[in-house]
Design a protein around this motif. Structure first.
Motif, PDB file in Angstrom:
ATOM      1  N   UNK A  11       0.831  -1.198   0.000  1.00  0.00           N
ATOM      2  CA  UNK A  11       0.000   0.000   0.000  1.00  0.00           C
ATOM      3  C   UNK A  11       0.872   1.257   0.000  1.00  0.00           C
ATOM      4  N   UNK A  12       2.001   1.184   0.664  1.00  0.00           N
ATOM      5  CA  UNK A  12       2.924   2.327   0.711  1.00  0.00           C
ATOM      6  C   UNK A  12       3.472   2.635  -0.688  1.00  0.00           C
ATOM      7  N   UNK A  13       3.854   1.603  -1.415  1.00  0.00           N
ATOM      8  CA  UNK A  13       4.365   1.791  -2.774  1.00  0.00           C
ATOM      9  C   UNK A  13       3.291   2.402  -3.671  1.00  0.00           C
ATOM     10  N   UNK A  14       2.069   1.871  -3.593  1.00  0.00           N
ATOM     11  CA  UNK A  14       0.964   2.393  -4.395  1.00  0.00           C
ATOM     12  C   UNK A  14       0.729   3.870  -4.076  1.00  0.00           C
ATOM     13  N   UNK A  15       0.752   4.200  -2.779  1.00  0.00           N
ATOM     14  CA  UNK A  15       0.521   5.584  -2.356  1.00  0.00           C
ATOM     15  C   UNK A  15       1.605   6.506  -2.893  1.00  0.00           C
ATOM     16  N   UNK A  16       2.844   6.037  -2.924  1.00  0.00           N
ATOM     17  CA  UNK A  16       3.943   6.853  -3.435  1.00  0.00           C
ATOM     18  C   UNK A  16       3.778   7.100  -4.937  1.00  0.00           C
ATOM     19  N   UNK A  17       3.379   6.081  -5.682  1.00  0.00           N
ATOM     20  CA  UNK A  17       3.171   6.230  -7.117  1.00  0.00           C
ATOM     21  C   UNK A  17       2.018   7.205  -7.376  1.00  0.00           C
TER      22      UNK A  17
END
Length: 71
Positions: A11-17
């Motif tokens: 979820x953190x990676x998705x949020x960063x993108x």
């Protein structure tokens, strides 16, 4: 024919993108840079823009309205 395992993203990676895309970085550029499909990034952006529903959608709690107002 070999089948590639499905990649999973945190979820953190998705949020960063999504944050990068929302700040003006082109989706096509993000897709190339992070080896993602553009439709996947668009899906993440759409889901991030939706507000999560709170509660069950029922009538609400039952109880003393005056006590609830006091809170």
């Amino acid at each position: 024919m070999t089948v590639k395992p499905r990649r999973q993203y945190t979820e953190e990676f998705k949020a960063q993108i999504v944050e990068l895309a929302n700040h003006g970085k082109p989706v096509s550029e993000l897709a190339r840079e992070f080896d993602l499909n553009t439709s996947l990034i668009h899906t993440w952006r759409r889901k991030a823009s939706q507000h999560p529903q709170v509660g069950s959608g029922s009538e609400g709690a039952v109880g003393d309205q005056a006590a609830a107002d006091e809170l």
